[in-house]
Design an enzyme around this catalytic site. Structure first.
Site, PDB file in Angstrom:
ATOM      1  N   ASN A 124      14.521 -41.518  17.029  1.00 22.36           N
ATOM      2  CA  ASN A 124      15.056 -40.872  17.925  1.00 22.36           C
ATOM      3  C   ASN A 124      14.311 -39.453  18.097  1.00 22.36           C
ATOM      4  O   ASN A 124      14.320 -38.797  19.157  1.00 22.36           O
ATOM      5  CB  ASN A 124      16.562 -40.600  17.444  1.00 22.36           C
ATOM      6  CG  ASN A 124      16.715 -40.052  16.250  1.00 22.36           C
ATOM      7  OD1 ASN A 124      15.761 -40.308  15.557  1.00 22.36           O
ATOM      8  ND2 ASN A 124      17.677 -39.603  16.074  1.00 22.36           N
ATOM      9  N   GLU A 133      17.131 -39.690   4.357  1.00 21.87           N
ATOM     10  CA  GLU A 133      17.819 -38.901   5.558  1.00 21.87           C
ATOM     11  C   GLU A 133      18.523 -40.333   6.512  1.00 21.87           C
ATOM     12  O   GLU A 133      17.714 -40.613   7.193  1.00 21.87           O
ATOM     13  CB  GLU A 133      16.890 -38.176   6.438  1.00 21.87           C
ATOM     14  CG  GLU A 133      16.420 -36.980   5.703  1.00 21.87           C
ATOM     15  CD  GLU A 133      17.777 -36.106   5.487  1.00 21.87           C
ATOM     16  OE1 GLU A 133      18.516 -35.906   6.112  1.00 21.87           O
ATOM     17  OE2 GLU A 133      17.146 -35.008   4.817  1.00 21.87           O
ATOM     18  N   CYS A 154      21.395 -38.543  14.543  1.00 24.09           N
ATOM     19  CA  CYS A 154      22.104 -38.959  13.416  1.00 24.09           C
ATOM     20  C   CYS A 154      23.169 -38.156  12.821  1.00 24.09           C
ATOM     21  O   CYS A 154      24.376 -38.427  12.156  1.00 24.09           O
ATOM     22  CB  CYS A 154      21.005 -38.774  11.917  1.00 24.09           C
ATOM     23  SG  CYS A 154      20.410 -37.334  12.189  1.00 24.09           S
ATOM     24  N   GLU A 193      15.706 -31.983   3.675  1.00 24.92           N
ATOM     25  CA  GLU A 193      14.639 -31.908   4.431  1.00 24.92           C
ATOM     26  C   GLU A 193      14.717 -30.094   4.886  1.00 24.92           C
ATOM     27  O   GLU A 193      15.874 -29.594   4.775  1.00 24.92           O
ATOM     28  CB  GLU A 193      14.412 -32.508   5.670  1.00 24.92           C
ATOM     29  CG  GLU A 193      14.096 -33.967   5.194  1.00 24.92           C
ATOM     30  CD  GLU A 193      13.593 -34.889   6.221  1.00 24.92           C
ATOM     31  OE1 GLU A 193      14.239 -35.012   7.185  1.00 24.92           O
ATOM     32  OE2 GLU A 193      12.324 -35.310   5.840  1.00 24.92           O
TER      33      GLU A 193
HETATM   34  P1  NDP Z   1      16.017 -48.113  10.934  1.00 23.25           P
HETATM   35  O1  NDP Z   1      16.854 -47.989   9.711  1.00 23.25           O
HETATM   36  O2  NDP Z   1      16.192 -49.319  11.676  1.00 23.25           O
HETATM   37  O3  NDP Z   1      14.485 -47.863  10.615  1.00 23.25           O
HETATM   38  C1  NDP Z   1      14.095 -46.552  10.202  1.00 23.25           C
HETATM   39  C2  NDP Z   1      12.510 -46.887   9.747  1.00 23.25           C
HETATM   40  O4  NDP Z   1      12.387 -47.684   8.572  1.00 23.25           O
HETATM   41  C3  NDP Z   1      11.565 -47.803  10.932  1.00 23.25           C
HETATM   42  O5  NDP Z   1      10.330 -47.009  10.942  1.00 23.25           O
HETATM   43  C4  NDP Z   1      11.743 -49.090  10.540  1.00 23.25           C
HETATM   44  O6  NDP Z   1      10.453 -49.785  10.892  1.00 23.25           O
HETATM   45  C5  NDP Z   1      11.408 -48.825   8.711  1.00 23.25           C
HETATM   46  N1  NDP Z   1      11.927 -49.877   8.167  1.00 23.25           N
HETATM   47  C6  NDP Z   1      12.782 -51.010   8.360  1.00 23.25           C
HETATM   48  N2  NDP Z   1      12.766 -51.963   7.421  1.00 23.25           N
HETATM   49  C7  NDP Z   1      12.149 -51.419   6.339  1.00 23.25           C
HETATM   50  C8  NDP Z   1      11.987 -51.706   4.922  1.00 23.25           C
HETATM   51  N3  NDP Z   1      12.579 -52.868   4.354  1.00 23.25           N
HETATM   52  N4  NDP Z   1      11.012 -51.176   4.315  1.00 23.25           N
HETATM   53  C9  NDP Z   1      10.541 -49.956   4.599  1.00 23.25           C
HETATM   54  N5  NDP Z   1      10.803 -49.422   6.000  1.00 23.25           N
HETATM   55  C10 NDP Z   1      11.526 -50.219   6.825  1.00 23.25           C
HETATM   56  O7  NDP Z   1      16.606 -46.815  11.798  1.00 23.25           O
HETATM   57  P2  NDP Z   1      16.252 -46.552  13.274  1.00 23.25           P
HETATM   58  O8  NDP Z   1      14.688 -46.496  13.647  1.00 23.25           O
HETATM   59  O9  NDP Z   1      17.123 -47.639  14.108  1.00 23.25           O
HETATM   60  O10 NDP Z   1      16.979 -45.120  13.390  1.00 23.25           O
HETATM   61  C11 NDP Z   1      18.177 -45.182  13.671  1.00 23.25           C
HETATM   62  C12 NDP Z   1      18.991 -44.536  12.389  1.00 23.25           C
HETATM   63  O11 NDP Z   1      18.222 -43.541  11.799  1.00 23.25           O
HETATM   64  C13 NDP Z   1      20.136 -44.245  12.696  1.00 23.25           C
HETATM   65  O12 NDP Z   1      21.266 -44.726  11.445  1.00 23.25           O
HETATM   66  C14 NDP Z   1      20.370 -42.687  12.339  1.00 23.25           C
HETATM   67  O13 NDP Z   1      21.537 -42.153  11.871  1.00 23.25           O
HETATM   68  C15 NDP Z   1      19.221 -42.409  11.431  1.00 23.25           C
HETATM   69  N6  NDP Z   1      18.657 -41.093  11.527  1.00 23.25           N
HETATM   70  C16 NDP Z   1      18.861 -40.112  10.476  1.00 23.25           C
HETATM   71  C17 NDP Z   1      18.679 -39.017  10.484  1.00 23.25           C
HETATM   72  C18 NDP Z   1      18.634 -37.819   9.439  1.00 23.25           C
HETATM   73  O14 NDP Z   1      17.904 -37.070   9.360  1.00 23.25           O
HETATM   74  N7  NDP Z   1      19.693 -38.213   8.541  1.00 23.25           N
HETATM   75  C19 NDP Z   1      17.894 -38.549  11.653  1.00 23.25           C
HETATM   76  C20 NDP Z   1      17.458 -39.615  12.740  1.00 23.25           C
HETATM   77  C21 NDP Z   1      18.033 -40.899  12.681  1.00 23.25           C
HETATM   78  P3  NDP Z   1      10.607 -50.667  12.251  1.00 23.25           P
HETATM   79  O15 NDP Z   1      11.628 -49.789  13.240  1.00 23.25           O
HETATM   80  O16 NDP Z   1       9.478 -50.804  12.813  1.00 23.25           O
HETATM   81  O17 NDP Z   1      11.683 -51.855  11.854  1.00 23.25           O
END
Ligand code: NDP
Length: 486
Positions: free
Chosen positions: A155, A252, A286, A460
């Site tokens: 995002n 996060e 998020c 952060e």
């Molecule tokens: P995901 O949890 O699906 O993915 C996050 C990242 O982790 C991606 O780069 C993903 O790769 C990677 N990933 C997935 N599986 C693994 C694994 N087993 N080991 C290591 N890395 C892995 O989140 P989204 O990308 O769908 O983002 C949305 C989510 O992020 C929402 O829940 C949102 O709330 C949260 N978010 C939190 C924020 C905060 O600061 N608290 C800010 C922004 C978003 P790939 O995508 O290639 O599968």
């Protein structure tokens, strides 16, 4: 045909673009048109190895520089990022679908703030001197952790990369960053900017890939710290994998944050905050305040006013600077959100506005307002990550606060009231990492940002981030003869 945004190669390692076409194909899609704007490859084990080896080698000399010297590179990078803001915003808009009206002010701009802020802090990072008994003393050294892995969500791609890289590098670490495979483009730009600013080759590396690449990074013995921005399920996996090597972590994660609006609140301000906190970035934030609790006396006016103001949303081409709502990031994400909207209706919430998919090539969805939402409904419990606002009615402060806290998440929370003591009482009572009084979703780099409960660990931004990217070494200095029993 839309412009393409093909980078020179998929990965950025040891100061240069690197390709390995043996990796799985990653197609980057412009959410406005559904067209492919770049084709990349996921990192192979050889690529992952090169990135970690480069980071490991670069970190040693980087940590030997003075903090001021490291800070100079980061501050220069901030300057370059601001100079390139427009071009970076165009890429970010194509990668995420977020409108230019947002990316011009919120993405690279916020990344530049982080680089500047931590660049400024770098020279101030010191240990302390601690006098102890008998004239002996202790001093502490604040040292880098080593190689940090950053893993980003889709995002806020360049913002997330910068929020992780800036404090990590300021503290003397190197980083390997893996963007979400849905939005892989701007992290490569950050890598270029850091090189142009004078960072040594290998200090900041980008590898592309799906979750399996992230998983391979997290468990590598060369890695000292993992910082993830992502969902709770991914957070659980990454946290557990990092635990194997007792690695430092920052998580996060997701949220289902409340905004509590009392009868005495300024109606327009509260409505504006709820609009920003549910529809900015098409709801893909998020910390969004997706459960809006409104007290009885203001409830009807609040719902009517939100609905009225939603008519002012400009939905469409994200490259048009007048647009205020762009498409969702992907067809899949839109499908997930539509599923929740259907659940909202079937579980009995009142659909006041929106709720429909917008036909066409792009992944558009109407901003959606539900009223009369009950705590146990799916739309009030689950993170939707889309433009869906749920309004719930409450009567007393005690009840409002209790229901606001009745969630497994704890990322953010907001209160709107003109009663000074109540504002602080409610803020103190919130179970959330980032709270707001008469404001919502502002995340200046000077303030700590992060979650409690399932929303994460660590912080952060701000000086607090320094503790998550450095470690304290204690040095005891004996000034007296050493005594022993025999
Ligand atoms: P995901 O949890 O699906 O993915 C996050 C990242 O982790 C991606 O780069 C993903 O790769 C990677 N990933 C997935 N599986 C693994 C694994 N087993 N080991 C290591 N890395 C892995 O989140 P989204 O990308 O769908 O983002 C949305 C989510 O992020 C929402 O829940 C949102 O709330 C949260 N978010 C939190 C924020 C905060 O600061 N608290 C800010 C922004 C978003 P790939 O995508 O290639 O599968």
């Amino acid at each position: 045909m839309t412009q393409t945004f093909q980078p020179k190669a998929s990965h950025f390692i040891n100061g240069a673009y690197v390709e390995d076409t043996a990796g799985d194909v990653i197609e980057v899609i412009y959410p406005h048109t559904g067209e492919v704007i770049a084709t990349l490859h996921s990192a192979t084990p050889a690529i992952i190895d090169r990135a970690l080896a480069s980071a490991k080698a670069a970190q040693v000399d980087w940590a030997k520089l003075s903090g001021t010297e490291r800070g100079r590179v980061l501050r220069k990078a901030a300057e370059i990022m601001r100079d390139r803001n427009h071009d970076l915003s165009v890429i970010e808009t194509h990668d995420t679908g977020k409108p230019m009206s947002e990316t011009l002010v919120a993405d690279a701009a916020s990344g530049a703030d982080a680089l500047e802020y931590f660049g400024g802090l770098a020279g101030t990072l010191t240990g302390e001197h601690i006098p102890v008994a008998g004239g002996d003393f202790v001093y502490t050294r604040r040292e880098a952790l080593g190689v940090c892995v950053g893993i980003g969500a889709w995002n806020y791609p360049i913002q997330i990369a910068s929020w992780k890289a800036a404090p990590a590098l300021a503290c003397g670490n190197a980083m390997v960053f893996k963007p979400s495979e849905m939005t892989p483009l701007t992290a490569l730009q950050l890598a270029e900017i850091l090189m142009d600013a004078g960072a040594p080759a290998g200090l900041f590396n980008v590898v592309q890939g799906y979750g399996n690449v992230g998983a391979a990074l997290v468990t590598d013995s060369r890695v000292d710290k993992v910082s993830l921005t992502g969902s709770v399920p991914t957070g659980r996996k990454v946290y557990a994998a990092a635990a194997e090597g007792i690695r430092h972590v920052t998580m996060e994660l997701g949220g289902k944050s409340p905004i509590v609006v009392f009868d005495d609140a300024d109606l327009e301000n509260a409505v504006s905050a709820a609009i920003n906190g549910n529809f900015y970035s098409t709801g893909q934030i998020c910390s969004n305040g997706t459960r809006v609790f409104v007290q009885d006396g203001l409830y009807d006016d609040f719902v009517a006013r939100v609905a009225e103001r939603m008519d002012g949303a400009v939905i469409g081409d994200p490259m048009d600077e007048a647009t205020t709502i762009g498409p969702m990031v992907s067809a899949r994400q839109r499908e997930i959100v539509m599923g929740y909207i259907e659940k909202g209706v079937s579980e009995g919430a009142r659909l006041v506005k929106g709720g429909k998919l917008i036909e066409g090539d792009g992944f558009y969805l109407e901003p959606t307002l539900f009223a009369d939402v009950e705590d146990e409904m799916s739309i009030a419990r689950k993170e939707i990550f889309g433009p869906v606002m749920s309004v719930l009615r409450f009567t007393t402060e005690e009840e409002g606060l209790k229901r606001a806290n009745a969630t497994e998440f704890g990322l953010a929370a907001g209160v709107f009231t003109k009663d000074l003591t109540r504002a602080h009482r409610v803020a103190a009572g919130f179970e959330a990492g980032t709270c707001y009084i008469n404001a919502y979703n502002l995340t200046p780099v000077e303030a700590p940002f992060g979650g409690s409960k399932l929303s994460g660990v660590g912080r952060e931004n701000s000086k607090a981030a320094i503790d998550h990217y450095s470690q304290i070494k204690t040095v005891y200095v004996g000034m007296n003869d050493t005594e022993a029993p025999f």
